[in-house]
Write a protein that holds these residues in place. Structure first.
Motif, PDB file in Angstrom:
ATOM      1  N   ASP A  73       0.820  -1.219   0.000  1.00  0.00           N
ATOM      2  CA  ASP A  73       0.000   0.000   0.000  1.00  0.00           C
ATOM      3  C   ASP A  73       0.847   1.259   0.000  1.00  0.00           C
ATOM      4  N   PHE A  74       2.029   1.194   0.606  1.00  0.00           N
ATOM      5  CA  PHE A  74       2.895   2.367   0.676  1.00  0.00           C
ATOM      6  C   PHE A  74       3.450   2.741  -0.696  1.00  0.00           C
ATOM      7  N   LYS A  75       3.466   1.762  -1.611  1.00  0.00           N
ATOM      8  CA  LYS A  75       3.974   2.018  -2.958  1.00  0.00           C
ATOM      9  C   LYS A  75       2.858   2.180  -3.987  1.00  0.00           C
ATOM     10  N   SER A  76       1.603   2.044  -3.546  1.00  0.00           N
ATOM     11  CA  SER A  76       0.488   2.117  -4.501  1.00  0.00           C
ATOM     12  C   SER A  76      -0.680   2.887  -3.894  1.00  0.00           C
ATOM     13  N   VAL A  77      -1.694   2.172  -3.443  1.00  0.00           N
ATOM     14  CA  VAL A  77      -2.880   2.792  -2.845  1.00  0.00           C
ATOM     15  C   VAL A  77      -3.266   2.025  -1.591  1.00  0.00           C
ATOM     16  N   ASP A  78      -3.996   2.668  -0.711  1.00  0.00           N
ATOM     17  CA  ASP A  78      -4.556   1.983   0.448  1.00  0.00           C
ATOM     18  C   ASP A  78      -5.578   0.971  -0.065  1.00  0.00           C
ATOM     19  N   HIS A  79      -5.328  -0.317   0.191  1.00  0.00           N
ATOM     20  CA  HIS A  79      -6.155  -1.341  -0.450  1.00  0.00           C
ATOM     21  C   HIS A  79      -7.581  -1.367   0.085  1.00  0.00           C
ATOM     22  N   ALA A  80      -7.785  -0.931   1.322  1.00  0.00           N
ATOM     23  CA  ALA A  80      -9.150  -0.879   1.863  1.00  0.00           C
ATOM     24  C   ALA A  80      -9.945   0.229   1.177  1.00  0.00           C
ATOM     25  N   ASP A  81      -9.327   1.393   1.037  1.00  0.00           N
ATOM     26  CA  ASP A  81      -9.980   2.493   0.322  1.00  0.00           C
ATOM     27  C   ASP A  81     -10.248   2.100  -1.134  1.00  0.00           C
ATOM     28  N   TYR A  82      -9.298   1.387  -1.716  1.00  0.00           N
ATOM     29  CA  TYR A  82      -9.439   0.955  -3.112  1.00  0.00           C
ATOM     30  C   TYR A  82     -10.565  -0.069  -3.240  1.00  0.00           C
ATOM     31  N   SER A  83     -10.729  -0.905  -2.225  1.00  0.00           N
ATOM     32  CA  SER A  83     -11.834  -1.868  -2.228  1.00  0.00           C
ATOM     33  C   SER A  83     -13.174  -1.139  -2.190  1.00  0.00           C
ATOM     34  N   VAL A  84     -13.266  -0.117  -1.358  1.00  0.00           N
ATOM     35  CA  VAL A  84     -14.486   0.689  -1.282  1.00  0.00           C
ATOM     36  C   VAL A  84     -14.752   1.381  -2.611  1.00  0.00           C
ATOM     37  N   GLU A  85     -13.695   1.857  -3.254  1.00  0.00           N
ATOM     38  CA  GLU A  85     -13.858   2.504  -4.565  1.00  0.00           C
ATOM     39  C   GLU A  85     -14.443   1.525  -5.581  1.00  0.00           C
ATOM     40  N   GLN A  86     -13.921   0.304  -5.609  1.00  0.00           N
ATOM     41  CA  GLN A  86     -14.434  -0.689  -6.560  1.00  0.00           C
ATOM     42  C   GLN A  86     -15.893  -1.027  -6.269  1.00  0.00           C
ATOM     43  N   ASN A 114      -8.203  -2.234   7.726  1.00  0.00           N
ATOM     44  CA  ASN A 114      -6.739  -2.191   7.785  1.00  0.00           C
ATOM     45  C   ASN A 114      -6.202  -0.942   8.478  1.00  0.00           C
ATOM     46  N   LYS A 115      -7.099  -0.128   9.022  1.00  0.00           N
ATOM     47  CA  LYS A 115      -6.672   1.140   9.589  1.00  0.00           C
ATOM     48  C   LYS A 115      -6.099   0.951  10.996  1.00  0.00           C
ATOM     49  N   PHE A 116      -5.126   1.769  11.336  1.00  0.00           N
ATOM     50  CA  PHE A 116      -4.486   1.728  12.648  1.00  0.00           C
ATOM     51  C   PHE A 116      -5.506   2.020  13.744  1.00  0.00           C
ATOM     52  N   VAL A 117      -6.403   2.957  13.468  1.00  0.00           N
ATOM     53  CA  VAL A 117      -7.474   3.325  14.400  1.00  0.00           C
ATOM     54  C   VAL A 117      -8.786   3.365  13.624  1.00  0.00           C
ATOM     55  N   GLN A 172       0.900  -2.327  22.860  1.00  0.00           N
ATOM     56  CA  GLN A 172       0.297  -1.431  21.883  1.00  0.00           C
ATOM     57  C   GLN A 172       0.744  -1.836  20.481  1.00  0.00           C
ATOM     58  N   LEU A 173      -0.037  -1.441  19.485  1.00  0.00           N
ATOM     59  CA  LEU A 173       0.359  -1.660  18.106  1.00  0.00           C
ATOM     60  C   LEU A 173       1.650  -0.911  17.799  1.00  0.00           C
ATOM     61  N   VAL A 174       2.499  -1.532  17.003  1.00  0.00           N
ATOM     62  CA  VAL A 174       3.767  -0.921  16.617  1.00  0.00           C
ATOM     63  C   VAL A 174       3.582  -0.237  15.265  1.00  0.00           C
ATOM     64  N   PRO A 175       3.829   1.068  15.171  1.00  0.00           N
ATOM     65  CA  PRO A 175       3.631   1.793  13.907  1.00  0.00           C
ATOM     66  C   PRO A 175       4.667   1.403  12.851  1.00  0.00           C
ATOM     67  N   ARG A 176       4.196   0.965  11.713  1.00  0.00           N
ATOM     68  CA  ARG A 176       5.110   0.502  10.667  1.00  0.00           C
ATOM     69  C   ARG A 176       5.982   1.629  10.131  1.00  0.00           C
ATOM     70  N   ASP A 177       5.449   2.847  10.107  1.00  0.00           N
ATOM     71  CA  ASP A 177       6.226   3.950   9.537  1.00  0.00           C
ATOM     72  C   ASP A 177       7.398   4.363  10.428  1.00  0.00           C
ATOM     73  N   ASN A 181      14.387  -1.311  10.628  1.00  0.00           N
ATOM     74  CA  ASN A 181      14.989  -2.497  10.011  1.00  0.00           C
ATOM     75  C   ASN A 181      13.942  -3.600   9.830  1.00  0.00           C
ATOM     76  N   LYS A 182      14.393  -4.715   9.284  1.00  0.00           N
ATOM     77  CA  LYS A 182      13.480  -5.813   8.965  1.00  0.00           C
ATOM     78  C   LYS A 182      12.840  -6.406  10.216  1.00  0.00           C
ATOM     79  N   ASN A 183      13.604  -6.551  11.271  1.00  0.00           N
ATOM     80  CA  ASN A 183      13.043  -7.111  12.495  1.00  0.00           C
ATOM     81  C   ASN A 183      11.970  -6.213  13.100  1.00  0.00           C
ATOM     82  N   ASP A 184      12.121  -4.914  12.947  1.00  0.00           N
ATOM     83  CA  ASP A 184      11.079  -3.989  13.402  1.00  0.00           C
ATOM     84  C   ASP A 184       9.772  -4.271  12.681  1.00  0.00           C
ATOM     85  N   LYS A 185       9.858  -4.549  11.379  1.00  0.00           N
ATOM     86  CA  LYS A 185       8.655  -4.826  10.589  1.00  0.00           C
ATOM     87  C   LYS A 185       8.009  -6.152  11.022  1.00  0.00           C
TER      88      LYS A 185
END
Length: 238
Positions: A73-86, A114-117, A172-177, A181-185
């Motif tokens: 999604d970070f390289k394209s579109v938010d897939h949940a929003d895109y699902s709603v669009e379709q 898929n939203k954080f909140v 708590q949820l860990v923010p991806r942004d 490093n890879k282990n953080d993800k």
């Protein structure tokens, strides 16, 4: 509904492993949503609605891959929003469901899965469906990662970023942004459990996160992570 879904996905290359991945995921989440809704004692109408939301929650993924050649999604579109669009902007929802009174529930649940909140909402029926699809989606993602090895990933020698580990210790949820490093993800995926709303989902989650953890083989720093998770689940289920 199933026939309509099969017609829709027939427009995409089912020989593409990534398309097949989302096809299978959609059906598994539908079944999980139906299973959990039944266990929660929901009425027949809400069980049917949960099944629809489960099947359609990632409908935008197929077009996302076709147009953007990625599921990131970070390289394209938010897939949940895109699902709603379709479904709603292009009117596809009518192929799957003719009960227009359900549309606001389906739209909100899919857009927020898929939203954080979760967006502000005072409608309890909408919220319960939104929370359930978020739970079912996470359970299947952990199943996919731990059992099928979707991303073929494993832990590295990278040290977990201390600030993110502190977030995790607070359950708590860990923010991806904020990942460095890879282990953080990977820690982001472990932390999914703190956003599971319905206790009824946690037995399945515990089973799959255990398989995921064994597959990651992340060493001492992830042993602490897993201990925190198992304690958290056990506390909720006791």
């Amino acid at each position: 509904m199933i026939e309509a879904f099969e017609r829709y996905v027939s427009n995409y290359d089912m020989n593409d492993i990534n398309i097949k991945l989302k096809y299978d995921h959609s059906y598994r989440v539908m079944e999980l949503n139906k299973k959990y809704a039944t266990l929660l004692g929901w009425n027949k109408e809400d069980i049917e609605l949960a099944s629809i939301i489960g099947l359609l929650h990632d409908i935008g993924r197929f077009e996302q891959l076709k147009v953007y050649h990625t599921y990131d999604d970070f390289k394209s579109v938010d897939h949940a929003d895109y699902s709603v669009e379709q479904l709603f902007d292009k009117g596809l929802i009518k192929e799957f469901c003719n009960k227009e009174e359900w549309y606001p529930i389906i739209k909100f649940a899919i857009q927020n899965h898929n939203k954080f909140v979760i967006s502000q909402c005072d409608n309890e029926r909408i919220l319960k469906h939104t929370k359930l699809i978020k739970d079912s989606d996470k359970v299947d993602i952990i199943y996919l990662l731990g059992t099928l090895g979707e991303l073929n990933q494993c832990c590295t020698d990278d040290k977990l970023t201390p600030e993110l580990m502190e977030v995790f210790r607070k359950r708590q949820l860990v923010p991806r942004d904020k990942c460095i490093n890879k282990n953080d993800k990977i820690l982001v995926q472990y932390a999914f459990v703190f956003n599971v709303y319905n206790d009824i989902c946690l037995e399945d989650y515990k089973k799959y996160i255990t398989k995921f953890h064994k597959r990651m083989n992340g060493g001492e720093q992830f042993e602490e992570v897993m201990e925190i998770i198992l304690n958290y689940i056990d506390e909720r289920l006791c």
